[in-house]
Design a protein around this motif. Sequence first.
Motif, PDB file in Angstrom:
ATOM      1  N   ILE A  44       7.505   8.076  -8.074  1.00  0.00           N
ATOM      2  CA  ILE A  44       6.417   8.291  -9.020  1.00  0.00           C
ATOM      3  C   ILE A  44       7.057   8.700 -10.342  1.00  0.00           C
ATOM      4  N   ALA A  45       6.640   8.052 -11.412  1.00  0.00           N
ATOM      5  CA  ALA A  45       7.154   8.373 -12.744  1.00  0.00           C
ATOM      6  C   ALA A  45       5.987   8.848 -13.607  1.00  0.00           C
ATOM      7  N   ALA A  46       6.194   9.946 -14.329  1.00  0.00           N
ATOM      8  CA  ALA A  46       5.200  10.467 -15.271  1.00  0.00           C
ATOM      9  C   ALA A  46       5.953  11.015 -16.467  1.00  0.00           C
ATOM     10  N   GLY A  47       5.669  10.439 -17.628  1.00  0.00           N
ATOM     11  CA  GLY A  47       6.418  10.836 -18.819  1.00  0.00           C
ATOM     12  C   GLY A  47       7.880  10.472 -18.623  1.00  0.00           C
ATOM     13  N   ASP A  48       8.770  11.404 -18.866  1.00  0.00           N
ATOM     14  CA  ASP A  48      10.195  11.128 -18.659  1.00  0.00           C
ATOM     15  C   ASP A  48      10.699  11.748 -17.354  1.00  0.00           C
ATOM     16  N   ARG A  49       9.777  12.072 -16.448  1.00  0.00           N
ATOM     17  CA  ARG A  49      10.147  12.633 -15.156  1.00  0.00           C
ATOM     18  C   ARG A  49       9.922  11.603 -14.059  1.00  0.00           C
ATOM     19  N   ARG A  50      10.835  11.573 -13.100  1.00  0.00           N
ATOM     20  CA  ARG A  50      10.724  10.688 -11.936  1.00  0.00           C
ATOM     21  C   ARG A  50      10.911  11.511 -10.676  1.00  0.00           C
ATOM     22  N   MET A  51      10.105  11.177  -9.679  1.00  0.00           N
ATOM     23  CA  MET A  51      10.212  11.878  -8.408  1.00  0.00           C
ATOM     24  C   MET A  51      10.331  10.857  -7.285  1.00  0.00           C
ATOM     25  N   ASP A  52      11.438  10.913  -6.558  1.00  0.00           N
ATOM     26  CA  ASP A  52      11.616  10.050  -5.399  1.00  0.00           C
ATOM     27  C   ASP A  52      10.775  10.593  -4.258  1.00  0.00           C
ATOM     28  N   MET A  53      10.133   9.706  -3.534  1.00  0.00           N
ATOM     29  CA  MET A  53       9.317  10.094  -2.393  1.00  0.00           C
ATOM     30  C   MET A  53      10.167  10.014  -1.129  1.00  0.00           C
ATOM     31  N   PRO A  54      10.098  11.030  -0.292  1.00  0.00           N
ATOM     32  CA  PRO A  54      10.864  10.972   0.957  1.00  0.00           C
ATOM     33  C   PRO A  54      10.274   9.907   1.884  1.00  0.00           C
ATOM     34  N   PRO A  55      11.082   9.310   2.731  1.00  0.00           N
ATOM     35  CA  PRO A  55      10.558   8.322   3.687  1.00  0.00           C
ATOM     36  C   PRO A  55       9.476   8.960   4.560  1.00  0.00           C
ATOM     37  N   ASN A  56       8.387   8.231   4.734  1.00  0.00           N
ATOM     38  CA  ASN A  56       7.286   8.697   5.574  1.00  0.00           C
ATOM     39  C   ASN A  56       6.519   7.479   6.101  1.00  0.00           C
ATOM     40  N   ASN A  57       5.422   7.718   6.752  1.00  0.00           N
ATOM     41  CA  ASN A  57       4.628   6.624   7.329  1.00  0.00           C
ATOM     42  C   ASN A  57       3.427   6.252   6.469  1.00  0.00           C
ATOM     43  N   ASP A  58       3.332   6.770   5.254  1.00  0.00           N
ATOM     44  CA  ASP A  58       2.226   6.425   4.362  1.00  0.00           C
ATOM     45  C   ASP A  58       2.391   4.991   3.858  1.00  0.00           C
ATOM     46  N   TYR A  59       1.272   4.322   3.590  1.00  0.00           N
ATOM     47  CA  TYR A  59       1.350   2.933   3.116  1.00  0.00           C
ATOM     48  C   TYR A  59       0.062   2.516   2.418  1.00  0.00           C
ATOM     49  N   MET A  60       0.135   1.387   1.737  1.00  0.00           N
ATOM     50  CA  MET A  60      -1.011   0.661   1.181  1.00  0.00           C
ATOM     51  C   MET A  60      -0.879  -0.764   1.696  1.00  0.00           C
ATOM     52  N   LEU A  61      -1.904  -1.260   2.341  1.00  0.00           N
ATOM     53  CA  LEU A  61      -1.901  -2.614   2.884  1.00  0.00           C
ATOM     54  C   LEU A  61      -2.980  -3.424   2.192  1.00  0.00           C
ATOM     55  N   PHE A  62      -2.591  -4.517   1.542  1.00  0.00           N
ATOM     56  CA  PHE A  62      -3.533  -5.418   0.887  1.00  0.00           C
ATOM     57  C   PHE A  62      -3.591  -6.711   1.690  1.00  0.00           C
ATOM     58  N   ASN A  63      -4.804  -7.171   1.991  1.00  0.00           N
ATOM     59  CA  ASN A  63      -5.010  -8.402   2.764  1.00  0.00           C
ATOM     60  C   ASN A  63      -5.595  -9.499   1.884  1.00  0.00           C
ATOM     61  N   SER A  64      -5.369 -10.743   2.272  1.00  0.00           N
ATOM     62  CA  SER A  64      -5.820 -11.887   1.473  1.00  0.00           C
ATOM     63  C   SER A  64      -7.348 -12.020   1.430  1.00  0.00           C
ATOM     64  N   ASP A  65      -8.070 -11.344   2.329  1.00  0.00           N
ATOM     65  CA  ASP A  65      -9.540 -11.373   2.282  1.00  0.00           C
ATOM     66  C   ASP A  65     -10.093 -10.267   1.377  1.00  0.00           C
ATOM     67  N   PHE A  66      -9.234  -9.655   0.573  1.00  0.00           N
ATOM     68  CA  PHE A  66      -9.554  -8.594  -0.381  1.00  0.00           C
ATOM     69  C   PHE A  66      -9.928  -7.275   0.302  1.00  0.00           C
ATOM     70  N   SER A  67      -9.529  -7.103   1.546  1.00  0.00           N
ATOM     71  CA  SER A  67      -9.678  -5.804   2.195  1.00  0.00           C
ATOM     72  C   SER A  67      -8.358  -5.049   2.021  1.00  0.00           C
ATOM     73  N   TYR A  68      -8.440  -3.750   2.118  1.00  0.00           N
ATOM     74  CA  TYR A  68      -7.224  -2.945   2.026  1.00  0.00           C
ATOM     75  C   TYR A  68      -7.325  -1.763   2.985  1.00  0.00           C
ATOM     76  N   GLU A  69      -6.182  -1.171   3.235  1.00  0.00           N
ATOM     77  CA  GLU A  69      -6.104   0.023   4.064  1.00  0.00           C
ATOM     78  C   GLU A  69      -4.996   0.888   3.489  1.00  0.00           C
ATOM     79  N   THR A  70      -5.271   2.166   3.365  1.00  0.00           N
ATOM     80  CA  THR A  70      -4.239   3.103   2.935  1.00  0.00           C
ATOM     81  C   THR A  70      -4.111   4.196   3.981  1.00  0.00           C
ATOM     82  N   LYS A  71      -2.913   4.704   4.108  1.00  0.00           N
ATOM     83  CA  LYS A  71      -2.668   5.837   4.998  1.00  0.00           C
ATOM     84  C   LYS A  71      -1.870   6.855   4.217  1.00  0.00           C
ATOM     85  N   GLU A  72      -2.420   8.055   4.122  1.00  0.00           N
ATOM     86  CA  GLU A  72      -1.726   9.162   3.479  1.00  0.00           C
ATOM     87  C   GLU A  72      -1.820  10.359   4.411  1.00  0.00           C
TER      88      GLU A  72
END
Length: 128
Positions: A44-72
């Motif tokens: 994630i970048a904001a202004g001149d700061r950047r933050m690396d995200m640790p590996p996790n199981n969160d995701y954003m899934l986009f499908n061709s039928d215009f449905s989506y799923e997010t997990k946080e």
Amino acid sequence: MKLLRSLFILFLLIPFAGAKAQDNPFSKAKVLPLLCKKWRVVQIAAGDRRMDMPPNNDYMLFNSDFSYETKENDHVEKGTFRYNDATRKLSFSTTSNQYIVKAISATELMLDFSTEGTPGTFILKPVK
């Protein structure tokens, strides 16, 4: 004769005008095939700061039928999304959040956002 020559030149240029419109790298035809997969926020970048995200199981899934799923964390959200190629905005049925597609390729997605007036960018990579 000038009219005939002008029409001839116009007909020669019409295919090039159409080709230029199709070269838009943010057209739906080019963005949606790249977008429709599972992504993970890696930075994630904001202004001149950047933050690396640790590996996790969160995701954003986009499908061709215009449905989506997010997990946080343990929260899963499902809905539909829209992409407007004129503004490059992604909008979602379940939230008022809108993101602007800054860049997209097979290996990276950059989404601009604004939170409380502060602009930022999510950098996402495909989930393997």
